[in-house]
Design an enzyme around this catalytic site. Structure first.
Site, PDB file in Angstrom:
ATOM      1  N   GLU A 119      48.080  87.687 -24.142  1.00  0.00           N
ATOM      2  CA  GLU A 119      46.628  87.603 -24.167  1.00  0.00           C
ATOM      3  C   GLU A 119      46.058  88.004 -25.519  1.00  0.00           C
ATOM      4  O   GLU A 119      46.600  88.864 -26.223  1.00  0.00           O
ATOM      5  CB  GLU A 119      46.029  88.492 -23.071  1.00  0.00           C
ATOM      6  CG  GLU A 119      46.348  87.983 -21.675  1.00  0.00           C
ATOM      7  CD  GLU A 119      45.748  88.825 -20.566  1.00  0.00           C
ATOM      8  OE1 GLU A 119      45.596  88.287 -19.449  1.00  0.00           O
ATOM      9  OE2 GLU A 119      45.439  90.011 -20.792  1.00  0.00           O
ATOM     10  N   HIS A 144      45.014 109.918 -29.120  1.00  0.00           N
ATOM     11  CA  HIS A 144      44.666 110.143 -27.707  1.00  0.00           C
ATOM     12  C   HIS A 144      44.896 111.558 -27.182  1.00  0.00           C
ATOM     13  O   HIS A 144      44.450 111.877 -26.077  1.00  0.00           O
ATOM     14  CB  HIS A 144      45.367 109.136 -26.796  1.00  0.00           C
ATOM     15  CG  HIS A 144      45.137 107.709 -27.193  1.00  0.00           C
ATOM     16  ND1 HIS A 144      43.913 107.242 -27.619  1.00  0.00           N
ATOM     17  CD2 HIS A 144      45.987 106.647 -27.263  1.00  0.00           C
ATOM     18  CE1 HIS A 144      44.017 105.959 -27.917  1.00  0.00           C
ATOM     19  NE2 HIS A 144      45.244 105.574 -27.712  1.00  0.00           N
ATOM     20  N   CYS A 149      39.929  97.530 -24.005  1.00  0.00           N
ATOM     21  CA  CYS A 149      41.062  98.290 -24.526  1.00  0.00           C
ATOM     22  C   CYS A 149      41.919  98.832 -23.385  1.00  0.00           C
ATOM     23  O   CYS A 149      41.425  99.485 -22.463  1.00  0.00           O
ATOM     24  CB  CYS A 149      40.539  99.438 -25.382  1.00  0.00           C
ATOM     25  SG  CYS A 149      41.827 100.447 -26.115  1.00  0.00           S
ATOM     26  N   GLY A 167      51.699  95.113 -26.684  1.00  0.00           N
ATOM     27  CA  GLY A 167      52.879  95.440 -27.473  1.00  0.00           C
ATOM     28  C   GLY A 167      52.617  96.451 -28.575  1.00  0.00           C
ATOM     29  O   GLY A 167      51.477  96.784 -28.906  1.00  0.00           O
ATOM     30  N   CYS A 172      47.701 102.737 -19.938  1.00  0.00           N
ATOM     31  CA  CYS A 172      47.586 101.361 -20.426  1.00  0.00           C
ATOM     32  C   CYS A 172      48.201 100.356 -19.444  1.00  0.00           C
ATOM     33  O   CYS A 172      49.322 100.552 -18.963  1.00  0.00           O
ATOM     34  CB  CYS A 172      48.287 101.249 -21.777  1.00  0.00           C
ATOM     35  SG  CYS A 172      48.257  99.601 -22.518  1.00  0.00           S
ATOM     36  N   CYS A 218      52.844 103.873 -22.178  1.00  0.00           N
ATOM     37  CA  CYS A 218      51.767 104.861 -22.243  1.00  0.00           C
ATOM     38  C   CYS A 218      51.061 104.860 -20.889  1.00  0.00           C
ATOM     39  O   CYS A 218      50.756 103.800 -20.335  1.00  0.00           O
ATOM     40  CB  CYS A 218      50.795 104.513 -23.365  1.00  0.00           C
ATOM     41  SG  CYS A 218      51.558 104.561 -25.015  1.00  0.00           S
ATOM     42  N   CYS A 266      55.453  95.494 -23.152  1.00  0.00           N
ATOM     43  CA  CYS A 266      55.570  96.652 -24.040  1.00  0.00           C
ATOM     44  C   CYS A 266      56.591  97.610 -23.460  1.00  0.00           C
ATOM     45  O   CYS A 266      56.696  97.764 -22.239  1.00  0.00           O
ATOM     46  CB  CYS A 266      54.212  97.352 -24.197  1.00  0.00           C
ATOM     47  SG  CYS A 266      54.196  98.673 -25.432  1.00  0.00           S
ATOM     48  N   CYS A 321      41.426  90.317 -31.323  1.00  0.00           N
ATOM     49  CA  CYS A 321      42.433  91.308 -30.954  1.00  0.00           C
ATOM     50  C   CYS A 321      43.669  90.538 -30.498  1.00  0.00           C
ATOM     51  O   CYS A 321      43.606  89.784 -29.525  1.00  0.00           O
ATOM     52  CB  CYS A 321      41.906  92.203 -29.840  1.00  0.00           C
ATOM     53  SG  CYS A 321      43.107  93.401 -29.230  1.00  0.00           S
TER      54      CYS A 321
END
Length: 349
Positions: free
Chosen positions: A93, A221, A339, A164, A120, A117, A113, A106
């Site tokens: 995407e 983060h 995000c 990723g 996500c 995390c 990935c 983006c």
């Protein structure tokens, strides 16, 4: 039967050598090259100023593996998300985020990935493979076409913040940027490109050694190892001290902008103590900006975004302590384009 080579892996001099070897003229190489990198040909048949015979020969000897648009979704706030299909059937995407002055793409660098995390959506997916440099380039080219069509302007900025970890696909990411910024291609300024990393210290240092010209964003983060370990497993092997050292090296070598990204998670990393820890990290890095990001809910993940009052208190503390801070409001939430939400859902808007 010989395996066909990807024609987009050939440089212009190499294509000239090929055309000479088959008894054709050198300028045919330039014509083919323009179709590949400026006119974004999707097949050899598109190369209309080459003879039918030559197009047939190219198709017999080479392969062209363009991305195709599978689904496009339009958000109520103007954000556009496209799901692209690769030549081997995988889905990735990319997003266009328009403002009055900018049209930002983006883009993704991997199919899935491996970092997992905990906040996500992409981290819930298995990493299938790295994207090839021309697949990353195709995302930008297709999103640029969509931006022109929808908003009347081409892309002004590119962020490698999609699916990723870019620095775990190092060579292809750098090669894609070389093509995007090349004068015989899209000619985008590298200063308008930002690569975001979850924090691979060794490869951040490599960016410095390679004297890259684009900007860098670190998805921080959390500002202590204890908290960052909980939400980002990569911190266990790339702790904050190592990242600070790597980012300072990167800046010494390149003088490029560094941004810290910090998504606010209610009750996890949004206290005044967390803000104080972030100030300490900020002062150790030559960063020009901290982006405080609204968290976007993801099905199957328990985190929730910080409230408006908590966000205000957090950012006021940063500003009071001379941190250049900006709150990045979510865009495209209604189409899962914000995000941390990219996960190849089948929903069509």
């Amino acid at each position: 039967m010989s395996v066909k080579k990807n024609i987009r892996e050939f440089t212009l001099p190499e294509l000239k050598e090929y055309f000479e070897a088959i008894g054709d003229k050198k300028f045919r190489a330039m014509q083919a090259y323009e179709w590949l990198w400026k006119k974004n040909a999707r097949s050899f048949d598109d190369m209309s100023n080459l003879s039918l015979e030559l197009r047939k020969k190219l198709a017999e000897e080479f392969e062209l593996k363009p991305l195709t648009v599978d689904v496009t979704q339009h958000s109520s706030d103007g954000t556009l998300k496209s799901r692209f299909r690769t030549f081997d059937g995988h889905l990735i995407e990319g997003v266009i985020i328009p403002t009055e002055k900018r049209s930002t793409a983006c883009v993704s660098s991997q199919i899935g990935c491996s970092l997992a995390c905990k906040f996500c959506a992409t981290g819930l997916m298995e990493r299938k493979r790295n994207l090839h440099f021309d697949e990353i380039y195709d995302q930008v080219a297709l999103l640029n076409e969509q931006s022109l069509k929808m908003h009347g302007t081409g892309l002004t900025n590119i962020v490698y913040m999609g699916m990723g970890e870019p620095l775990l696909n190092y060579k292809n990411v750098l090669k894609s940027i070389e093509r995007i910024t090349a004068s015989d291609s899209m000619a985008m300024s590298p200063k308008r490109i930002t690569v975001s990393t979850a924090g691979v210290a060794k490869m951040i240092r490599q960016l410095g050694d390679d004297k890259v010209r684009f900007n860098l964003a670190l998805s921080l983060h959390a500002a202590t190892d204890e908290k960052r370990n909980r939400i980002m497993a990569i911190n266990e092997t790339n702790n904050i001290a190592a990242l600070i050292d790597a980012l300072n090296y990167f800046y010494e070598q390149t003088k490029n902008d560094i941004t810290l990204e910090y998504v606010l998670l209610n009750g996890e990393n949004d206290s005044l103590e967390d803000a104080e820890d972030l100030v300490k990290v900020y002062r150790k890095i030559p960063t020009h900006l901290v982006n405080v990001i609204e968290y976007n809910s993801v099905a199957g993940i328990d985190f929730v975004k910080s409230g408006e009052d908590s966000t205000q208190i957090f950012t006021d503390y940063l500003a009071k302590h001379k941190v250049n801070v900006r709150v990045r409001r979510s865009r495209g939430k209604d189409i899962d384009a914000a995000c941390g939400q990219l996960a190849n859902k089948d929903k069509v808007a």
